[in-house]
Design a protein around this motif. Structure first.
Motif, PDB file in Angstrom:
ATOM      1  N   THR A 149       0.913  -1.296   0.024  1.00 24.64           N
ATOM      2  CA  THR A 149       0.053  -0.030   0.000  1.00 24.64           C
ATOM      3  C   THR A 149       0.809   1.087  -0.010  1.00 24.64           C
ATOM      4  O   THR A 149       0.371   2.162  -0.631  1.00 24.64           O
ATOM      5  CB  THR A 149      -0.900   0.133   1.319  1.00 24.64           C
ATOM      6  OG1 THR A 149      -1.884  -1.274   1.220  1.00 24.64           O
ATOM      7  CG2 THR A 149      -1.715   1.247   1.224  1.00 24.64           C
ATOM      8  N   ALA A 150       2.010   1.191   0.702  1.00 22.55           N
ATOM      9  CA  ALA A 150       2.962   2.354   0.775  1.00 22.55           C
ATOM     10  C   ALA A 150       3.341   2.502  -0.503  1.00 22.55           C
ATOM     11  O   ALA A 150       3.577   3.884  -0.962  1.00 22.55           O
ATOM     12  CB  ALA A 150       4.102   2.017   1.800  1.00 22.55           C
ATOM     13  N   GLU A 156       2.190   2.018  -3.469  1.00 27.16           N
ATOM     14  CA  GLU A 156       0.861   2.742  -4.218  1.00 27.16           C
ATOM     15  C   GLU A 156       1.001   4.205  -3.897  1.00 27.16           C
ATOM     16  O   GLU A 156       0.531   5.281  -4.700  1.00 27.16           O
ATOM     17  CB  GLU A 156      -0.386   1.995  -4.164  1.00 27.16           C
ATOM     18  CG  GLU A 156      -0.545   0.577  -4.479  1.00 27.16           C
ATOM     19  CD  GLU A 156      -0.018   0.426  -6.228  1.00 27.16           C
ATOM     20  OE1 GLU A 156      -0.644   1.228  -6.673  1.00 27.16           O
ATOM     21  OE2 GLU A 156       0.795  -0.349  -6.468  1.00 27.16           O
ATOM     22  N   ASN A 157       0.732   4.234  -2.534  1.00 29.07           N
ATOM     23  CA  ASN A 157       0.635   5.675  -2.248  1.00 29.07           C
ATOM     24  C   ASN A 157       1.670   6.794  -2.637  1.00 29.07           C
ATOM     25  O   ASN A 157       1.707   7.911  -2.899  1.00 29.07           O
ATOM     26  CB  ASN A 157       0.621   5.831  -0.498  1.00 29.07           C
ATOM     27  CG  ASN A 157      -0.877   5.222  -0.068  1.00 29.07           C
ATOM     28  OD1 ASN A 157      -1.779   5.025  -0.928  1.00 29.07           O
ATOM     29  ND2 ASN A 157      -0.815   4.774   1.199  1.00 29.07           N
ATOM     30  N   ILE A 182       1.233   7.306  -6.262  1.00 31.07           N
ATOM     31  CA  ILE A 182       0.411   8.642  -6.203  1.00 31.07           C
ATOM     32  C   ILE A 182       0.790   9.984  -5.852  1.00 31.07           C
ATOM     33  O   ILE A 182       0.691  10.934  -6.566  1.00 31.07           O
ATOM     34  CB  ILE A 182      -0.975   8.293  -5.467  1.00 31.07           C
ATOM     35  CG1 ILE A 182      -1.768   7.064  -6.022  1.00 31.07           C
ATOM     36  CG2 ILE A 182      -1.788   9.311  -5.390  1.00 31.07           C
ATOM     37  CD1 ILE A 182      -2.705   6.552  -5.307  1.00 31.07           C
ATOM     38  N   ALA A 183       1.686   9.985  -4.686  1.00 34.19           N
ATOM     39  CA  ALA A 183       2.168  11.073  -4.420  1.00 34.19           C
ATOM     40  C   ALA A 183       3.251  11.903  -5.309  1.00 34.19           C
ATOM     41  O   ALA A 183       3.304  13.070  -5.472  1.00 34.19           O
ATOM     42  CB  ALA A 183       3.002  11.054  -2.867  1.00 34.19           C
TER      43      ALA A 183
END
Length: 612
Positions: free
Chosen positions: A127-128, A130-131, A134-135
């Motif tokens: 998840t990190a 993916e985040n 996005i960032a």
């Protein structure tokens, strides 16, 4: 010879004898002279002041950034360590939070590596990643937005600069047109004045002829001024004066006809007016002669009345010419004032346009600087996001793999790197606060809230009490002579006149101070050499060197004589005083510079003893 003429001759002879014995008793005057020399002419302004403590500290920010707060104003007293101003640290605060988060994350990852990854940890790492991706996309979009916005701001600022340049060009063109118009108007007034001069000289010639014809009228000679012979003497004298002044004015007018200038026309106006006024006096004296004249067998009442009428008419014409000359002179003076007013107005418009252009050019520089900061910050965010994504991906890969010694060292290195990044950003935040290094007084603030401060520009100046300066009042008569950096010789009442110090003028207060009805301006002098024995509060005597000329022709102050705008000296030629006009340069305290009129070694009179 008639009885009246005999009486007149005897009276004149007695006057000559009395005058001879009176003047023969006068002593010969004695002259004190000085030579025209070449040397140094000094001009100084003296004042009395008081010693005050002062040392200037120039402070600037270590980093560049937008000013967020200013806690002081000019004249405020500050203590050591007082916060003077702060830069906007919102972006750095955000970066610090991100750096701390990265540090916490790196520390947690290291711990997890040591403890071993669980399925839940692996899911969180995924998840990190993916985040972080996005960032990174958001940071890249923010960079595009920053580049576009910055470009629009720069284009707008450039348009304002171009508009200001056009306005300045138009103002300068208007100034040129005003200058041309001024010259044409003034030339026209001088042309009119020249016509008035010529007309006045014609009138003067006619009036002189009328006056001469009247005094020489043959039928009136036996009884001319018989009731008061002094009137005839006066008329004869004033006639000679009038004739001489007319010849002077007429000769001068003829001599300048082919090379007319404004200055020559001004001189011709003065000479012509002087001639007309002398002629008017002569006509008045002649009229008195006629009033003291009686009729006789050769002079009828009708003839006498005609002579009086002719003199009155000539006097009226002369007065009219004097009035015309005065009006012409006033027209020239008025036009000069009008020209200066128009020129000042046009120049003010140019100055205003130049100031606007300077302001817009500064705004353009600020826009470019701000744009650079925004884009650089956005690029830094992109790089940080890229680093975060790489770090997240690395962490996920590490968690999937079995811990190794090399992995342990890598994670430990990441923790140290994250800590170093936190320390770096924290140091930048600390450097965004400007503090006073010592107690003192704020003397200058070069910025306002919202402006961009740079490390290359002094932001705040402070005067402390570690050194000394002298405050003194200079009268409005002398203040125009004093300039920044002028050399100053200083003595103190407490130390005696033989103990001399040197300094220079460092500031001139533009605001006036009124003391006992007299206007003064405060100046500040700073010592330029060792002054350790000086104490605050001492009374100082200042001699400010305002001007100096070296190796110039000069004469003593006592030799100069002035008559209106005319500057001249006197020399002795053949035992008599002779006036010599000079062009004066620098007027010093003791000597005066001579630009023309004298030569080196020539003697000039400084004092005349026994002169009536």
């Amino acid at each position: 010879m008639s009885k009246r003429n005999i009486i007149i001759a005897v009276a004149v002879l007695l006057i000559i004898i009395i005058a001879f014995f009176s003047f023969s008793k006068k002593p010969e005057p004695k002259y004190t002279t000085a030579q025209v020399t070449r040397g140094e002419v000094l001009q100084t302004v003296s004042a009395t002041g008081t010693v005050e403590a002062a040392k200037k500290l120039d402070l600037n920010f270590v980093n560049s950034g937008k000013v967020q707060e200013i806690n002081v104003k000019v004249g405020d007293h500050v203590e050591q360590g007082a916060i003077i101003a702060k830069l906007d640290t919102a972006q750095l605060d955000s970066q610090l939070e991100q750096a701390r988060a990265s540090l916490n994350s790196a520390t947690a990852d290291l711990n997890k590596l040591i403890e071993g990854a669980t399925d839940e940890d692996l899911k969180l790492s995924q998840t990190a990643v993916e985040n972080a991706r996005i960032a990174l996309e958001n940071a890249q979009q923010s960079l595009l937005d920053a580049e576009e916005g910055s470009q629009n701001d720069i284009l707008s600022a450039e348009a304002s600069v171009n508009s200001a340049k056009t306005t300045l060009a138009n103002a300068r063109k208007s100034l040129d047109n005003t200058t041309t118009s001024n010259e044409n108007n003034l030339n026209q007034d001088y042309d009119n004045a020249w016509d008035t001069i010529n007309a006045g000289l014609v009138t003067a010639s006619n009036s002189l002829n009328t006056n001469k014809t009247t005094l020489e009228y043959e039928d009136a000679q036996d009884t001319l001024s018989v009731l008061n012979i002094q009137y005839l003497n006066n008329a004869t004298s004033s006639k000679a004066v009038a004739t001489n002044s007319y010849n002077t004015a007429n000769d001068y007018a003829i001599s300048i006809t082919s090379s007319l200038t404004h200055d020559k026309t001004d001189e011709a106006l003065l000479k012509t007016k002087n001639a007309l006024e002398n002629i008017r006096t002569a006509l008045s004296d002649t009229y008195k002669v006629l009033s003291a004249t009686v009729t006789s067998s050769t002079l009828t009442q009708t003839e006498l009345d005609t002579l009086k009428s002719n003199i009155s008419s000539a006097r009226t014409s002369t007065n009219t010419s004097i009035s015309n000359i005065t009006t012409a002179n006033q027209d020239v003076s008025t036009q000069k004032i009008t020209n200066q007013t128009n020129l000042d107005s046009a120049q003010a418009t140019v100055n205003s346009a130049q100031s606007s252009l300077d302001l817009y050019e500064q705004s353009l520089v600020s826009a470019r600087s701000s744009a650079s900061l925004r884009v650089n910050a956005a690029e830094s965010s992109v790089k940080a996001a890229e680093g975060a994504l790489n770090q997240a991906e690395d962490q996920l890969a590490f968690k999937k793999a079995r811990p190794r010694s090399a992995d342990m060292l890598s994670f430990q290195s990441q923790v140290k790197k994250a800590q170093a990044n936190v320390d770096l950003i924290q140091n930048q935040i600390d450097n965004s606060t400007l503090k006073s290094p010592d107690k003192g007084i704020i003397t200058e603030i070069n910025g306002e809230i919202g402006e961009i401060a740079t490390s290359a520009k002094v932001f705040v100046s402070i005067i402390t009490t570690d050194s000394f300066e002298i405050k003194a009042n200079i009268s409005e008569v002398d203040i125009a002579k004093v300039k920044i950096e002028d050399e100053v010789k200083i003595t103190f009442d407490a130390l005696g006149p033989d103990k001399e110090f040197v300094g220079k003028i460092i500031s001139i207060d533009p605001a006036q101070t009124e003391v006992s009805g007299v206007i003064y301006y405060k100046v500040t002098a700073m010592f330029t050499a060792d002054a350790q024995i000086i104490k605050p509060g001492m009374t100082a005597n200042l001699d400010i060197l305002t001007a100096k000329k070296e190796n110039v022709l000069m004469i003593p102050f006592q030799a100069l004589k002035e008559d209106g705008s005319r500057k001249y000296v006197q020399i002795v030629e053949n035992g008599k005083l002779t006036d010599v006009n000079i062009e004066m340069g620098l007027k010093g305290d003791i000597n005066i510079e001579v630009l023309s009129g004298l030569f080196e070694g020539q003697s000039v009179v400084t004092f005349v003893e026994g002169q009536a």
